[in-house]
Write an enzyme that holds these catalytic residues in place. Structure first.
Site, PDB file in Angstrom:
ATOM      1  CB  ALA A  13      -0.978  -0.239   1.121  1.00 34.21           C
ATOM      2  CE1 TYR A  67       9.338 -12.919   5.858  1.00 38.81           C
ATOM      3  CE2 TYR A  67       8.637 -10.840   6.079  1.00 38.81           C
ATOM      4  CZ  TYR A  67       9.872 -11.768   6.177  1.00 38.81           C
ATOM      5  OH  TYR A  67      10.958 -11.184   6.531  1.00 38.81           O
ATOM      6  CD  GLN A  89       3.434 -19.168   2.568  1.00 42.29           C
ATOM      7  OE1 GLN A  89       2.616 -19.998   2.162  1.00 42.29           O
ATOM      8  NE2 GLN A  89       4.368 -19.244   3.344  1.00 42.29           N
ATOM      9  CD  GLU A  91      -5.594 -18.452  -1.352  1.00 39.80           C
ATOM     10  OE1 GLU A  91      -6.141 -17.473  -1.007  1.00 39.80           O
ATOM     11  OE2 GLU A  91      -4.312 -18.597  -1.655  1.00 39.80           O
ATOM     12  CG  ASP A 107       4.545   0.309  14.784  1.00 39.75           C
ATOM     13  OD1 ASP A 107       4.675   0.161  16.337  1.00 39.75           O
ATOM     14  OD2 ASP A 107       5.520  -0.364  14.202  1.00 39.75           O
ATOM     15  CG  HIS A 133      -3.651 -18.900   7.598  1.00 39.17           C
ATOM     16  ND1 HIS A 133      -3.310 -20.069   7.415  1.00 39.17           N
ATOM     17  CD2 HIS A 133      -3.756 -18.193   6.491  1.00 39.17           C
ATOM     18  CE1 HIS A 133      -3.487 -20.126   5.909  1.00 39.17           C
ATOM     19  NE2 HIS A 133      -3.816 -19.254   5.433  1.00 39.17           N
ATOM     20  NE  ARG A 192      -7.616 -17.701   5.001  1.00 40.61           N
ATOM     21  CZ  ARG A 192      -6.684 -16.981   4.477  1.00 40.61           C
ATOM     22  NH1 ARG A 192      -6.271 -15.880   5.118  1.00 40.61           N
ATOM     23  NH2 ARG A 192      -5.966 -17.113   3.334  1.00 40.61           N
ATOM     24  CG  HIS A 202      -3.248 -14.751   8.258  1.00 37.36           C
ATOM     25  ND1 HIS A 202      -1.805 -14.826   8.030  1.00 37.36           N
ATOM     26  CD2 HIS A 202      -3.999 -14.685   6.906  1.00 37.36           C
ATOM     27  CE1 HIS A 202      -1.831 -14.899   6.458  1.00 37.36           C
ATOM     28  NE2 HIS A 202      -3.128 -14.590   6.056  1.00 37.36           N
ATOM     29  CD  GLU A 247      -2.730  -6.854   8.546  1.00 44.56           C
ATOM     30  OE1 GLU A 247      -1.944  -7.026   7.802  1.00 44.56           O
ATOM     31  OE2 GLU A 247      -3.089  -7.270   9.451  1.00 44.56           O
ATOM     32  NE  ARG A 272      -7.155 -10.977   4.681  1.00 42.80           N
ATOM     33  CZ  ARG A 272      -6.139 -11.737   4.021  1.00 42.80           C
ATOM     34  NH1 ARG A 272      -6.130 -11.774   2.828  1.00 42.80           N
ATOM     35  NH2 ARG A 272      -5.627 -12.810   4.786  1.00 42.80           N
ATOM     36  CB  SER A 286      -5.003  -8.389   2.305  1.00 41.67           C
ATOM     37  OG  SER A 286      -4.378  -9.648   2.190  1.00 41.67           O
ATOM     38  CG  LEU A 287      -0.854  -9.734  -1.654  1.00 42.89           C
ATOM     39  CD1 LEU A 287      -0.117 -10.757  -2.394  1.00 42.89           C
ATOM     40  CD2 LEU A 287       0.346  -8.479  -0.950  1.00 42.89           C
TER      41      LEU A 287
END
Ligand code: SIN
Length: 521
Positions: A16, A45, A47, A113, A207, A228, A274, A335, A359, A370, A375-376
């Site tokens: 983002a 990370y 996948q 998925e 943060d 997850h 999930r 996750h 996020e 979600r 999210s990507l």
């Protein structure tokens, strides 16, 4: 204190933040601040992949419906519409910039998925999709004149003047800088590290959420944390994600006696939502007195597994698990946070001059849960939108009256840092995890209250600042989970399992004295 000036300040360097930087590069000088190296973010990370309605069998309308269904009735439809409609454009642009998604022959290859009714998840190098997207975006950002990078720089707080965000205070190599900007974009990712079991990298200490909260921004839906189902559980092994795509390609969950069990819990079995799969795994673990269940791919062709999941294959092998021959011990882990800093569909927060994407933001696109691999895409679509909005509406900079003198006086130290951090993460996992109830949440509230004295200080190290942020976010997640006395999506209360009457949002704001106030919408 040194003052730096830029037109646009971006905090965070995942998908983002980098996509926002690309958008803003044509509007003025951009500074990307990140607390580690540029590529160290959750994006690196990721996948499984990136969901986008581009296959011959798919339509944006079907992606829209699947997203709403996964979100369990809590998604903001306008945001979901933007996501699915603009997704293809953002992906095609990435391909033009050099992204190499896997192909079947000449056509893009889409995998399946959970909760997707079509094969719609693009992947790269098998199971390194986020890394490929990050690679391409970093190359793009580096090629743009006018985008400066400020790594190993921790954001302390936002510079606020009469309720307007004018930049941020940044800690780098022990010194605090006042960075003034016409607009600031928060893209700091999530806060998986507040839980002792998480798929997220160490930098995800919430943060941006805590910084925004302290600046008076409205947060929303903080109780919705996605767990997850399949994360490696082996002695000495890291909490390594085993992509949902492994179940999409035929992987089976078995209890420690080797029995497949998912059909007993949901008609979609391994590809159920999930939250359903995570709770089913916990039930089987309790029933069999085990710390894990197995993910089994041994019935699939070994060559296919190695080719499709090369990173997972190599990583598991380091821990003596050959996934082509051995069942993989797994259990769930935190996750993704669906909630965050509330934004509209252009990334505008409730604070003037402050935008958020990825996020850290709550666009409402994910609702209560979600849809996998959305999210990507969200980072790309809403990163670009937040950048555009910041570029279009940012006023010319007028030097804020905020003094350049050091604004923080009460510096503290956290003497028992490791102990506090471990206790915090453990209480969140044990008490505010996959299955919650009034007793567990009450115990969490009590334990968290013993950390409150640490919030009254400012800190001079990244670790202590992170801990402060984690405590502040953990408190909001816990309070939100206490307030929501029903179960929806990823928020499950064993004492209030009903869904009826649960379709509302809870907003949170911090008053100037530090009090949290909530509002139901
Ligand atoms: C996965 O590969 O299972 C993770 C993808 C996601 O969380 O979207």
């Amino acid at each position: 204190m040194e003052t730096e000036k830029t037109d646009f300040l971006i905090i965070g360097s995942g998908v983002a933040g980098l996509r926002a930087a690309v958008e803003l590069a044509s509007c003025g000088e951009v500074l990307v601040v990140t607390k580690d190296v540029l590529r160290e973010s959750s994006t690196e990370y990721a996948q499984g992949g990136v969901a986008v309605a581009m296959s011959d069998e798919d339509r944006v309308g079907i992606h829209f419906e699947d997203t709403l269904k996964a979100g369990d009735g809590l998604c903001r439809e306008d945001a979901v519409k933007v996501l699915v409609e603009e997704g293809a454009e953002r992906i095609l642009e990435l391909i033009e910039w050099g992204a190499e998604f896997d192909r079947a022959g000449t056509k893009l290859d889409f995998t399946l998925e959970a909760a997707h009714s079509r094969r719609r998840v693009l992947h790269a190098h098998g199971d390194s999709t986020g890394r490929e997207i990050e690679r391409v975006l970093i190359n793009k950002v580096v090629s743009l004149e006018g985008v400066r990078r400020f790594p190993f720089a921790m954001t302390v707080d936002l510079v606020m003047e009469d309720g307007v965000c004018c930049g941020a205070y940044i800690l780098k190599e022990g010194r605090i800088y006042r960075v003034l900007a016409r607009a600031t974009v928060l893209a700091t990712g999530g806060g998986g590290q507040i839980f002792s079991r998480t798929t997220n990298p160490p930098v995800t200490t919430s943060d941006g959420m805590a910084i925004a909260l302290r600046a008076g921004a409205v947060m929303e839906d903080m109780e919705f944390v996605q767990f997850h189902p399949t994360v490696l559980f082996a002695p000495a092994a890291p909490q390594f994600l085993l992509s949902e795509a492994m179940r999409g390609e035929g992987g089976i969950l078995r209890n420690i006696y080797g029995e497949p069990f998912m059909k007993n819990y949901h008609p979609d079995a391994e590809l159920a939502p999930r939250d359903v799969v995570s709770r089913a795994i916990i039930s089987e673990m309790v029933r069999t007195g085990s710390m894990y269940v197995y993910l089994d791919l041994t019935h699939l062709d070994a060559g296919f597994i190695k080719n499709r999941f090369p990173r997972i294959y190599r990583t598991c092998l380091q821990y003596d698990i050959d996934i082509t021959r051995d069942r993989i011990p797994v259990s769930p882990a935190a996750h993704y946070m669906m909630g965050g800093v509330r934004t509209d569909t252009m990334g505008r927060t409730s604070v003037k001059g402050l935008y958020a994407a990825g996020e850290v933001a709550c666009t409402g696109v994910h609702g209560a849960n979600r849809l996998a691999s959305n999210s990507l895409l969200e980072g790309l679509v809403f990163g670009a939108r937040a950048g555009r909005a910041a570029g279009e509406s940012a006023p010319d900079m007028t030097e804020p009256a905020v003094s350049a003198e050091e604004p923080f006086s009460d510096y503290g130290r956290v003497e028992d840092y490791e102990e506090v951090r471990t206790r915090l993460r453990r209480v969140m996992w044990d008490r505010v995890g996959i299955i919650r109830c009034a007793d567990s949440l009450g115990a969490a509230r009590e334990e968290l209250s013993s950390f409150m004295h640490l919030l009254g200080h400012q800190y001079r190290t990244r670790e202590e600042l992170e801990l402060k942020n984690m405590i502040q976010t953990a408190v909001v997640v816990t309070e939100a989970a206490i307030q929501r006395r029903c179960s929806l999506g990823a928020h499950y209360r064993s004492d209030f399992p009903q869904k009826e009457g649960c379709h509302y949002h809870i907003e949170w704001r911090m008053e100037s004295g530090g009090n949290l106030v909530s509002h139901r919408r």
